[in-house]
Scaffold this active site. Structure first.
Site, short mmCIF file in Angstrom:
data_model
loop_
_atom_site.label_atom_id
_atom_site.label_comp_id
_atom_site.label_asym_id
_atom_site.label_seq_id
_atom_site.Cartn_x
_atom_site.Cartn_y
_atom_site.Cartn_z
N GLY A 1 7.53 2.96 0.05
CA GLY A 1 6.62 2.00 -0.58
C GLY A 1 7.07 1.61 -1.97
O GLY A 1 7.05 0.42 -2.34
N TYR B 1 0.89 11.65 14.66
CA TYR B 1 1.59 10.68 13.81
C TYR B 1 2.21 9.58 14.67
O TYR B 1 2.06 8.39 14.40
CB TYR B 1 2.66 11.39 13.00
CG TYR B 1 3.59 10.49 12.22
CD1 TYR B 1 3.17 9.89 11.04
CD2 TYR B 1 4.89 10.26 12.66
CE1 TYR B 1 4.03 9.07 10.31
CE2 TYR B 1 5.75 9.45 11.94
CZ TYR B 1 5.32 8.86 10.76
OH TYR B 1 6.18 8.05 10.05
N SER C 1 7.53 3.25 12.73
CA SER C 1 8.53 4.32 12.70
C SER C 1 9.22 4.40 14.05
O SER C 1 8.66 3.98 15.07
CB SER C 1 7.84 5.65 12.40
OG SER C 1 8.70 6.75 12.64
N GLY D 1 8.60 6.98 -2.52
CA GLY D 1 9.25 6.78 -1.24
C GLY D 1 9.54 5.35 -0.87
O GLY D 1 9.90 4.52 -1.72
N THR E 1 0.84 -1.20 0.00
CA THR E 1 0.00 0.00 0.00
C THR E 1 0.87 1.25 0.00
O THR E 1 1.98 1.26 0.54
CB THR E 1 -0.95 0.02 1.21
OG1 THR E 1 -0.20 0.12 2.42
CG2 THR E 1 -1.80 -1.23 1.24
N GLY E 2 0.38 2.29 -0.64
CA GLY E 2 1.13 3.54 -0.72
C GLY E 2 2.48 3.35 -1.38
O GLY E 2 3.50 3.78 -0.84
N SER E 3 2.47 2.72 -2.57
CA SER E 3 3.75 2.34 -3.17
C SER E 3 4.08 3.08 -4.46
O SER E 3 4.82 2.58 -5.31
CB SER E 3 3.77 0.83 -3.44
OG SER E 3 2.59 0.39 -4.08
N THR E 4 3.56 4.30 -4.61
CA THR E 4 3.88 5.08 -5.80
C THR E 4 5.10 5.98 -5.60
O THR E 4 5.58 6.59 -6.55
CB THR E 4 2.69 5.95 -6.23
OG1 THR E 4 2.32 6.81 -5.15
CG2 THR E 4 1.51 5.08 -6.64
#
Length: 264
Positions: free
Chosen positions: A20, A154, A141, A18, A13-16
């Site tokens: 990911g 966060y 994180s 950075g 997920t979120g792999s477009t």
């Protein structure tokens, strides 16, 4: 080293961009079929082209979903009914004084950063148990341990990931399914690069000087004293995704450059 991923299917997920994107590249390089995810088809197609540029034979599929919208998450689950490897990477972050964070913002952070992984895991985890193999990895994180005073909302979500991943791992006893969390430290991703460049422009200093200032002011405990590359983080995630990591389960694995002052 052959990580034995050629027959595996992964969703990142979120792999477009950075971390990911780097994880998707790492898994694809090892031969896995990888679902690349982003909020728009355009971003997904750009990411696939980026990976194909360096790994021409990569086995890639695209799937769009905004994880703040339950309907889009449900549509993703219909489109991707089964995976062997689930990387819960999608997330949002931003600096804001605690007193100014609204209820709506708290809920949005929880929705995107925490419930995204909960919803996907709830769907795929039983299937992994049924086939007696699977990997679920939460991208937490170092902020889960050392909560940043300017990003409490966060840090809260990243701490929640540790609890969820350990709890799920407890349900894997005697199986070949593992659930772990990976804790990156400061990483030279799209968001951090943008922030550092803005600081450099604002203070009329070089990007290199802005990076040094960041570690002096915000992460003085770092042993690396530089931003990790996204590939350095992805290397660990790729290994933990593999059959070779079968004895690693219920762990919080730091790739934080030594920011957290702890022996374990």
């Amino acid at each position: 080293m052959d990580l034995k991923l050629t027959e595996k299917v992964a969703l990142v997920t979120g792999s477009t961009a950075g971390i990911g994107l780097a994880i998707a590249q790492g898994l694809a390089r090892e031969g896995a079929t990888v679902y690349v995810n982003g909020r728009t088809q355009e971003r997904v197609e750009e990411a696939i082209s980026t990976i194909k540029a360096t790994i021409p034979d990569a086995k890639l599929k695209g799937v769009t979903a905004d994880f703040s919208k339950v309907k889009e998450v449900n549509a993703l689950l219909e489109e991707v009914p089964e995976v062997d490897i689930l990387i819960n990477n999608v997330g949002i972050f931003g600096q804001k004084p605690f007193a100014e964070i609204t209820d709506e913002e708290w809920m949005n952070y929880y929705e995107v950063n925490v419930l995204s992984g909960v919803r996907l895991s709830r769907y795929y985890f039983p299937k992994m148990l049924a086939q007696n193999w699977g990997r679920i990895i939460f991208l937490s994180s170092e902020s889960a341990i050392q909560i940043p005073e300017d990003m409490i909302q966060y840090g809260m979500t990243k701490t929640a990931m540790l609890a969820i991943s350990r709890g799920l791992a407890e349900l894997t006893k005697g199986t070949e399914v593992t659930v772990n969390a990976v804790l990156p430290g400061p990483t030279w991703s799209e968001g951090n690069e943008k922030g550092v460049k803005q600081t450099a422009e604002k203070e009329n200093i070089t990007v290199e000087e802005a990076q040094q200032e960041f570690f002096k002011k915000y992460r003085p405990t770092s042993l690396l004293q530089r931003f990790a590359t996204t590939e350095e983080v992805a290397n660990l995630v790729t290994y933990v995704s593999s059959p070779l990591s079968s004895a690693t389960n219920g762990a919080a694995l730091r790739v934080d450059g030594g920011v957290v002052k702890s022996a374990f």
